[in-house]
Write an enzyme that holds these catalytic residues in place. Structure first.
Site, mmCIF file in Angstrom:
data_model
loop_
_atom_site.group_PDB
_atom_site.id
_atom_site.type_symbol
_atom_site.label_atom_id
_atom_site.label_comp_id
_atom_site.label_asym_id
_atom_site.label_seq_id
_atom_site.Cartn_x
_atom_site.Cartn_y
_atom_site.Cartn_z
ATOM 1 N NE ARG A 94 -7.139 -5.712 15.511
ATOM 2 C CZ ARG A 94 -7.865 -6.120 14.928
ATOM 3 N NH1 ARG A 94 -8.172 -5.556 13.756
ATOM 4 N NH2 ARG A 94 -8.816 -7.048 15.122
ATOM 5 C CD GLU A 132 -1.083 -0.174 3.650
ATOM 6 O OE1 GLU A 132 -2.145 0.226 3.859
ATOM 7 O OE2 GLU A 132 -0.581 -1.239 4.566
#
Length: 267
Positions: free
Chosen positions: A156, A78
């Site tokens: 996470r 990204e």
């Protein structure tokens, strides 16, 4: 031409005041605005992200890693293009020094991983490319455009005590415990055409006015058009800032001579 439909996502960490041209409905905190990927170009996802709190410290796997686990091509690389930042806003990307897996796990468990990241103070125009496996976090007070591989796999590692699931085993197994490559971050000047990403999964350009013939020749298939200043037209239909459109070729796009626009395509 397809003007992509949007998905507005409320988040506790979102913002009730958004940068123009967006407006948050009264009483809401908007964290993300997604543009639904079209079937003819579903490799890429474009979104705006708005934060009032730090987001989780996380990472994403690569295509090779997800394919090895039988998940298909679900890796995620990204990039972030900052469009607005409050004083003190920062992005955490990579570590200040090399970190092994055992040390990373211990730091994720006790929260010290936050201080091990390098936090970059940001302003509008700052740009960062985030390879798969990079440990990263978006800080508070940031508004940015994210262009990414279209994947929803996020691991996470630390979430500041919030009651959400962590993914230490998966995330640390693929984490890159190294500093972020300085060549992958820079400031984009206020004007001028500039290539922001040159692969390996997508190309991203910031165009100032009309692209020249050389650049046009590189866009031979479908592309996504994201106006930033001044509108563009695709197949004769106007697309204003805050929108995103699919064009089946760059010849279908008419750029404003004084406009700024992001254009992206898969490699």
């Amino acid at each position: 031409m397809t003007v992509l439909s949007t998905r507005t996502v409320e988040k506790p960490w979102g913002r009730d005041r958004l940068p123009a041209p967006f407006v948050a409905p009264e009483g809401t905190r908007i964290g993300e605005i997604w543009f639904e990927p079209p079937e003819t170009l579903d490799q890429l996802l474009v979104k705006y992200i708005f934060t009032s709190e730090k987001l989780s410290i996380q990472n994403h796997p690569s295509d090779a890693q997800t394919e090895a686990k039988g998940q298909g091509r679900q890796g995620k690389e990204e990039c972030w293009y900052v469009i607005d930042a409050e004083p003190g806003a920062a992005l955490g990307i990579g570590f200040s020094e090399d970190v092994d897996a055992e040390t990373m796990r211990a730091a994720a468990e006790d929260g010290s991983i936050e201080d091990m990241l390098v936090w970059h103070a940001v302003r509008a125009g700052d740009f960062f490319y985030i390879p798969a496996n990079t440990v990263h976090a978006i800080g508070a007070g940031v508004s940015l455009i994210e262009v990414q591989q279209n994947s929803d796999i996020t691991y996470r590692l630390y979430d500041y005590g919030r009651p959400r699931e962590l993914h230490l085993d998966e995330g640390i197994a693929v984490a890159t415990g190294t500093p972020h490559d300085p060549h992958l971050r820079f400031h984009v000047p206020a004007r001028g055409t500039q290539r922001l990403v040159e692969g390996p999964f997508f190309v991203l350009d910031r165009l100032d006015g009309q692209p020249d013939a050389e650049l046009r020749a590189q866009y031979t298939g479908p592309l996504l058009v994201i106006p930033r200043e001044g509108s563009v037209t695709v197949d004769g239909e106007e697309v204003a800032p805050g929108g995103c459109a699919l064009a089946h070729g760059i010849d279908a796009v008419r750029f404003a001579d004084d406009g700024l626009c992001l254009v992206t395509r898969p490699c």
